[in-house]
Design a protein around this motif. Structure first.
Motif, short mmCIF file in Angstrom:
data_model
loop_
_atom_site.label_atom_id
_atom_site.label_comp_id
_atom_site.label_asym_id
_atom_site.label_seq_id
_atom_site.Cartn_x
_atom_site.Cartn_y
_atom_site.Cartn_z
N ARG A 133 39.14 43.15 46.36
CA ARG A 133 39.48 42.05 47.38
C ARG A 133 41.13 41.77 47.18
O ARG A 133 41.42 40.89 46.12
N THR A 134 42.07 42.22 48.04
CA THR A 134 43.58 41.70 47.81
C THR A 134 43.77 40.38 48.17
O THR A 134 42.76 39.75 48.92
N SER A 135 44.63 40.05 47.99
CA SER A 135 45.11 38.22 47.86
C SER A 135 46.05 38.57 48.92
O SER A 135 47.09 39.30 48.76
N THR A 151 46.97 36.69 40.65
CA THR A 151 46.42 37.74 41.15
C THR A 151 47.12 38.99 40.67
O THR A 151 46.78 40.46 41.00
N GLY A 193 45.46 41.42 43.65
CA GLY A 193 44.05 40.92 44.06
C GLY A 193 42.96 41.04 42.93
O GLY A 193 43.66 41.25 41.69
N SER A 195 33.78 45.99 43.96
CA SER A 195 34.70 46.10 45.21
C SER A 195 36.11 45.26 44.94
O SER A 195 36.00 44.31 44.15
N TYR A 252 39.19 42.83 41.48
CA TYR A 252 38.18 43.64 41.52
C TYR A 252 36.76 43.12 40.82
O TYR A 252 36.90 42.71 39.74
#
Length: 387
Positions: free
Chosen positions: A247-249, A306, A239, A245, A241
């Motif tokens: 954010r995962t994919s 990602t 993901g 913060s 950053y």
């Protein structure tokens, strides 16, 4: 009404040169269509559009240097007929032109040919050439009798097309900027792990034995697939950053670090690498590597990764400690497979050993999870038939 803007093609990109429009005003476009070519430090990159519609108005001419996020064109959706208001405003762009000889006059090419050029002394051939190439004779100094403009004067005034290809000095600067930012902002931690890949090699040899060279799979495809499959179970490594913060994919788009001939490095993505068969992955890797070596790739391939895989085994490197490419949070490096002594059932035997390395962002993960990820990759490679 949609607005097609200059995309960001890297964490350090500030602007790009719009080299060529591949679609014209009034053309219908669909999501995924290549509409323009933009020149950056990484080379000439094909730019896709991400909506269906019709090009209402092209706002930036070819050869213009445009900041990231600036409008390039307006797009009308289905049934829309509104004329763009953006066209009423001036878009500041910096046209890139070749340096002129010291004695040459300023050449003006931004306005159309004037209908009345009777006061300009020019030969008929010069006037015809100027008309065909949209060159304003008022901006040209003639070298003929009494300062008359000759054909050679107009030919010399014709703007040269923007230089295509890769500026290696600029690319080195871009890479250095991105890596400096990575080292400065990302708290890296590193883990290394050596594994026996005799099972994977034996399976691959058997798989390729009855196939022609274009159908064969290279060991690098196994590495990418194993990493992409393993990382699905460890989403903190997959993901971006951004803005403080992570954010995962949900998708695994594997960036592949590829060296460009003559120097330079890019890491374009293979979309949904975990979902592809090894044969499909190999086809995409060959295509991607071939296009990158020619300096031709697409915007989405540079912006959608990602996670990244960096394999330097074919360069003879035993191990690599890679640097994370922001805003990603992990990169997995693989070295050269080396025949080494290995203990199996209390006996020392020769085995093909591969060293892999994980560089990860400590803001998102820790060494415990990183170790589990490396072991998961090793397990995938130990069962190549399941890849």
């Amino acid at each position: 009404m949609g607005i097609f803007t200059m995309p960001s093609l890297g964490a350090d990109m500030e602007d790009g040169i719009l080299v060529e429009w591949l679609k014209a005003q009034g053309d219908t476009v669909a999501r995924g269509d290549i509409v323009a070519v933009v020149e950056t430090e990484k080379g000439a990159i094909e730019i896709e559009i991400f909506e269906d519609g019709k090009i209402d108005e092209i706002l930036v001419p070819e050869g213009s240097k445009v900041p990231v996020g600036s409008p390039l064109a307006t797009i009308l959706g289905a049934g829309e007929t509104v004329v763009s208001e953006i066209a009423q405003h001036t878009i500041q762009v910096e046209a890139e032109a070749p340096a002129a000889p010291e004695a040459a006059p300023e050449i003006i090419t931004s306005r159309p040919i004037m209908d009345d050029v009777s006061e300009v002394r020019a030969s008929p051939a010069a006037r015809l050439f100027a008309k065909d190439h949209n060159i304003d004779l008022n901006g040209i100094r003639g070298t003929g009798p009494s300062g008359a403009i000759q054909l050679c004067d107009v030919e010399n005034a014709k703007p040269a097309p923007p230089k295509r290809g890769i500026d290696l000095d600029a690319m080195r600067h871009a890479i250095a900027s991105a890596m400096s930012r990575s080292n400065r902002e990302i708290p890296h931690y590193y883990l290394t792990h050596r594994i026996d890949v005799s099972g994977a090699q034996n399976w691959l040899d058997a798989h390729n034995a009855a196939r022609s060279p274009p159908e064969r799979i290279l060991f690098g495809a196994l590495l990418v697939k194993a990493a992409a499959l393993a990382i699905r179970d460890y989403p903190e490594f997959n993901g971006l950053y951004e803005q403080g913060s992570f954010r995962t994919s949900q998708e695994v788009h594997a960036g592949i670090a590829i060296a460009i001939r003559g120097g330079g490095l890019v890491a374009p993505a293979i979309q949904n690498a975990d979902q592809l068969s090894l044969a499909e992955l190999m086809v995409q890797m060959r295509d991607l590597i071939g296009r990158v070596r020619r300096g031709s790739f697409r915007a989405s391939e540079l912006t959608s990764s990602t996670m990244t895989v960096n394999s330097l085994g074919d360069r003879g490197v035993e191990g690599v400690l890679p640097i994370i490419y922001p805003p990603q949070v992990a990169i997995i490096g693989f070295g050269k497979i080396i025949e080494q002594p290995w203990v199996i059932e209390d006996e020392i035997v020769p085995r093909p050993i591969l060293q892999m390395t994980l560089a990860a962002d400590h803001r998102v993960s820790d060494g415990h999870r990183g170790g589990l990820l490396l072991n998961a990759i090793a397990e995938k490679l130990d069962a190549p038939e399941s890849l």
